[in-house]
Motif scaffolding. Structure first.
Motif, PDB file in Angstrom:
ATOM      1  N   SER A   3      80.718 -54.612  10.226  1.00  0.00           N
ATOM      2  CA  SER A   3      79.683 -54.258  11.366  1.00  0.00           C
ATOM      3  C   SER A   3      78.194 -54.157  10.526  1.00  0.00           C
ATOM      4  O   SER A   3      77.280 -54.521  10.954  1.00  0.00           O
ATOM      5  N   ALA A   4      78.357 -53.172   9.559  1.00  0.00           N
ATOM      6  CA  ALA A   4      77.319 -52.819   8.641  1.00  0.00           C
ATOM      7  C   ALA A   4      76.376 -54.035   8.146  1.00  0.00           C
ATOM      8  O   ALA A   4      75.271 -54.053   8.212  1.00  0.00           O
ATOM      9  N   GLY A   9      75.079 -57.312   7.661  1.00  0.00           N
ATOM     10  CA  GLY A   9      74.470 -58.172   8.776  1.00  0.00           C
ATOM     11  C   GLY A   9      73.179 -58.787   8.148  1.00  0.00           C
ATOM     12  O   GLY A   9      72.862 -58.840   7.070  1.00  0.00           O
ATOM     13  N   LEU A  10      72.533 -59.319   9.165  1.00  0.00           N
ATOM     14  CA  LEU A  10      71.289 -59.849   8.863  1.00  0.00           C
ATOM     15  C   LEU A  10      70.377 -58.917   8.096  1.00  0.00           C
ATOM     16  O   LEU A  10      69.781 -59.345   6.997  1.00  0.00           O
ATOM     17  N   ALA A  11      70.254 -57.755   8.383  1.00  0.00           N
ATOM     18  CA  ALA A  11      69.408 -56.792   7.863  1.00  0.00           C
ATOM     19  C   ALA A  11      69.753 -56.708   6.119  1.00  0.00           C
ATOM     20  O   ALA A  11      68.854 -56.729   5.370  1.00  0.00           O
ATOM     21  N   ASN A  12      70.848 -56.755   5.883  1.00  0.00           N
ATOM     22  CA  ASN A  12      71.271 -56.660   4.558  1.00  0.00           C
ATOM     23  C   ASN A  12      70.580 -58.024   3.673  1.00  0.00           C
ATOM     24  O   ASN A  12      70.526 -58.134   2.597  1.00  0.00           O
ATOM     25  N   VAL A  65      71.405 -55.504  22.214  1.00  0.00           N
ATOM     26  CA  VAL A  65      71.473 -56.207  20.491  1.00  0.00           C
ATOM     27  C   VAL A  65      72.324 -57.142  20.695  1.00  0.00           C
ATOM     28  O   VAL A  65      71.894 -58.508  20.069  1.00  0.00           O
ATOM     29  N   TYR A  88      71.117 -60.845  19.076  1.00  0.00           N
ATOM     30  CA  TYR A  88      71.597 -60.833  17.648  1.00  0.00           C
ATOM     31  C   TYR A  88      72.232 -62.294  17.750  1.00  0.00           C
ATOM     32  O   TYR A  88      72.313 -63.061  16.977  1.00  0.00           O
ATOM     33  N   THR A 109      70.854 -50.065   8.932  1.00  0.00           N
ATOM     34  CA  THR A 109      71.818 -50.938   8.300  1.00  0.00           C
ATOM     35  C   THR A 109      73.453 -50.723   8.727  1.00  0.00           C
ATOM     36  O   THR A 109      74.303 -51.454   8.605  1.00  0.00           O
ATOM     37  N   SER A 147      74.835 -49.663  11.291  1.00  0.00           N
ATOM     38  CA  SER A 147      75.015 -50.052  12.815  1.00  0.00           C
ATOM     39  C   SER A 147      74.848 -48.689  13.779  1.00  0.00           C
ATOM     40  O   SER A 147      75.991 -48.598  14.306  1.00  0.00           O
ATOM     41  N   GLN A 160      73.778 -47.193  18.255  1.00  0.00           N
ATOM     42  CA  GLN A 160      74.314 -48.371  19.437  1.00  0.00           C
ATOM     43  C   GLN A 160      75.553 -48.356  19.996  1.00  0.00           C
ATOM     44  O   GLN A 160      76.026 -49.080  20.691  1.00  0.00           O
ATOM     45  N   SER A 198      79.317 -58.230  12.577  1.00  0.00           N
ATOM     46  CA  SER A 198      78.263 -57.519  13.232  1.00  0.00           C
ATOM     47  C   SER A 198      78.457 -57.539  14.786  1.00  0.00           C
ATOM     48  O   SER A 198      78.398 -56.823  15.420  1.00  0.00           O
ATOM     49  N   SER A 209      81.249 -56.203  16.721  1.00  0.00           N
ATOM     50  CA  SER A 209      81.053 -54.719  16.758  1.00  0.00           C
ATOM     51  C   SER A 209      79.950 -54.229  17.580  1.00  0.00           C
ATOM     52  O   SER A 209      79.901 -53.131  18.247  1.00  0.00           O
ATOM     53  N   ALA A 210      78.899 -55.152  18.048  1.00  0.00           N
ATOM     54  CA  ALA A 210      77.850 -54.659  18.919  1.00  0.00           C
ATOM     55  C   ALA A 210      78.520 -54.677  20.345  1.00  0.00           C
ATOM     56  O   ALA A 210      77.899 -53.996  21.091  1.00  0.00           O
TER      57      ALA A 210
HETATM   58  N1  PHE Z   1      74.028 -53.485  10.576  1.00  0.00           N
HETATM   59  C1  PHE Z   1      73.704 -54.729  11.310  1.00  0.00           C
HETATM   60  C2  PHE Z   1      72.669 -55.407   9.887  1.00  0.00           C
HETATM   61  O1  PHE Z   1      72.666 -54.832   9.160  1.00  0.00           O
HETATM   62  C3  PHE Z   1      72.878 -54.498  12.517  1.00  0.00           C
HETATM   63  C4  PHE Z   1      73.801 -54.925  13.665  1.00  0.00           C
HETATM   64  C5  PHE Z   1      75.120 -54.157  13.955  1.00  0.00           C
HETATM   65  C6  PHE Z   1      73.449 -55.528  14.561  1.00  0.00           C
HETATM   66  C7  PHE Z   1      75.911 -54.482  15.122  1.00  0.00           C
HETATM   67  C8  PHE Z   1      74.109 -56.107  15.427  1.00  0.00           C
HETATM   68  C9  PHE Z   1      75.431 -55.332  15.868  1.00  0.00           C
HETATM   69  O2  PHE Z   1      72.310 -56.515  10.467  1.00  0.00           O
END
Ligand code: PHE
Length: 433
Positions: free
Chosen positions: A19-20, A22-25, A94, A98, A221, A223, A226, A314, A317-318
């Motif tokens: 979950s953690a 994801g795109l942000a990483n 989200v 997403y 990052t 998660s 939400q 991710s 998990s959302a």
């Molecule tokens: N942690 C995810 C990220 O770093 C963010 C996310 C989590 C987005 C769950 C959607 C659902 O991209």
């Protein structure tokens, strides 16, 4: 019907790391590290994790495990009123947009397979391809649908057989692909320049703005905010240590971000391209670079597959908080809840698939307003409503060291809520540094 739970602690850790990560990483962290002082930023980021990301993660997992229920009932039973419903709505929204961006990634993976990402040598051709593809409603909505279909297929099978089993295959695979990409990157020319950009400590770039960026990122990052981690925590057994499970999650998330940074910027620097962030890094800079790279075909293929896997774990998990809510509060069967949530998120995502402006606006609203509010509610419920001392008895049953108790109660009651408010005000432009 008996409530589902994780089969093992490691299964939970894989799911939460999935979950953690994801795109942000992948599209945010590498750039903010490079731009804000390299190793100096990483040091500050780790401190931010300690005072905001990690405690909020622990708070959410604790709320879930204590109440063994979806975020709505969980927060209501700990004195959080109806805030849980708002948090579930956040996760649901989200998941709608997403999935649109993850759909682009799936589409790019197919483009990579077809060899279309290695013929973009001319300046601007990669950007043209991206704008042409996302402007096609059939392409954007079609891949949004296909991506959602994969998520629904996993979620349909439940917590153990769906989420836990899928993530226990996907996460090791993701890690191995990433290691392959890192090794490939390190063998390219100019790898030293990329490493220098990323890691040489530059304290003068560490502005107050960089510190706020680190605070915000360490929070998003993981998660939190939400309902995801509350829900994942609700499937955790009472015997599993929460801090002991959350530490590997935060560390693995950071390690994967750092490895992704090396994998991406060694490739970018190898042909002398400029580092960027966000969609333009993934869909414009990288395809242009892959087109100049010997072996670019395979690099593109593996890279987009890697990002697809990260987005998949991710996205599921959302969606899970909303599914748990429909099952537990509305009496839906799991199958019906998954189809309702998947169908609803697909429909809600269509405006984002058709308009980049809409996608941008909704992303901004959710990540700057709703997610910080969700995280804020979680720590405040723990620190003030349930009460830090009761929470600590649950969190550290074997009477942990007084230092841990002090750290957690300081974070739950004062530090984390305060820092979240700071990030929130900054994101809204009310606080400028
Ligand atoms: N942690 C995810 C990220 O770093 C963010 C996310 C989590 C987005 C769950 C959607 C659902 O991209």
């Amino acid at each position: 019907m008996e409530r589902e739970s994780w089969q093992s602690r490691i299964g939970f850790i894989f799911a939460a790391v999935g979950s953690a990560v994801g795109l942000a990483n992948i599209w945010k962290f590498p750039y903010i590290v490079g731009k804000n002082g390299g190793a100096a930023f990483i040091a500050v980021y780790l401190i931010c994790l300690l005072f905001i990301g990690f405690p909020v993660l622990v708070a959410e997992i604790l709320i879930g495990r204590k109440t063994k229920s979806n975020p709505s009932r969980a927060l209501a039973s700990l004195g959080g009123g109806k805030a849980g419903l708002c948090i579930i709505a956040t996760g649901f929204i989200v998941s709608s947009f997403y999935s649109v961006v993850a759909g682009w990634i799936l589409g790019y993976f197919i483009e990579a397979c077809l060899g279309n990402l290695t013929t973009l040598k001319a300046q601007g051709s990669a950007a043209n391809l991206f704008h042409t593809l996302v402007a096609s409603p059939l392409w954007a909505v079609g891949f949004h649908f296909l991506f959602m279909f994969f998520c629904v297929a996993i979620l349909f099978r439940g917590v153990r057989k769906g989420i836990e089993r899928a993530t226990s295959y996907i996460m090791p695979l993701l890690f191995f692909i990433l290691i392959g990409l890192v090794i490939n990157g390190l063998m390219l020319p100019n790898a030293d320049k990329a490493l220098q950009f990323l890691f040489s400590p530059n304290w003068s770039q560490l502005t107050p703005m960089a510190i706020i960026t680190a605070l915000g990122h360490s929070f998003f990052t993981l998660s939190v905010g939400q309902g995801t981690m509350i829900t994942y925590g609700s499937y955790l057994s009472d015997d599993d240590s929460i801090p002991g499970s959350c530490l590997p999650i935060a560390l693995a998330d950071t390690l994967i971000s750092l490895l992704a940074a090396v994998a991406i910027f060694t490739v970018v620097f190898s042909v002398g391209a400029q580092p960027t962030e966000g969609p333009s890094l993934l869909f414009e800079t990288l395809p242009h670079v892959f087109s100049h790279l010997p072996g670019g075909y395979f690099a593109a293929l593996f890279f987009f597959f890697f990002v697809f896997l990260a987005a998949l774990t991710s996205e599921i998990s959302a969606m899970e908080p909303c599914i748990a809510y429909l099952v537990e509060e509305r009496g839906f069967s799991r199958g019906k809840a998954v189809l309702t949530c998947g169908g609803g998120a697909f429909v809600l995502g269509i405006p984002s698939a058709l308009s980049l402006l809409f996608l941008d606006r909704i992303d901004f609203f959710v990540t700057s307003v709703m997610i910080p509010l969700g995280g804020f509610v979680a720590v405040v419920v723990i620190g003030w409503r349930w009460g830090a001392s009761s929470a600590l008895r649950e969190l550290l049953p074997e009477k942990g060291s007084p230092l841990f108790s002090f750290y957690f109660s300081l974070c739950f009651k004062y530090l984390s809520p305060l820092l979240i408010v700071l990030v929130f005000l900054h994101a809204l432009g009310i606080l400028s540094l």
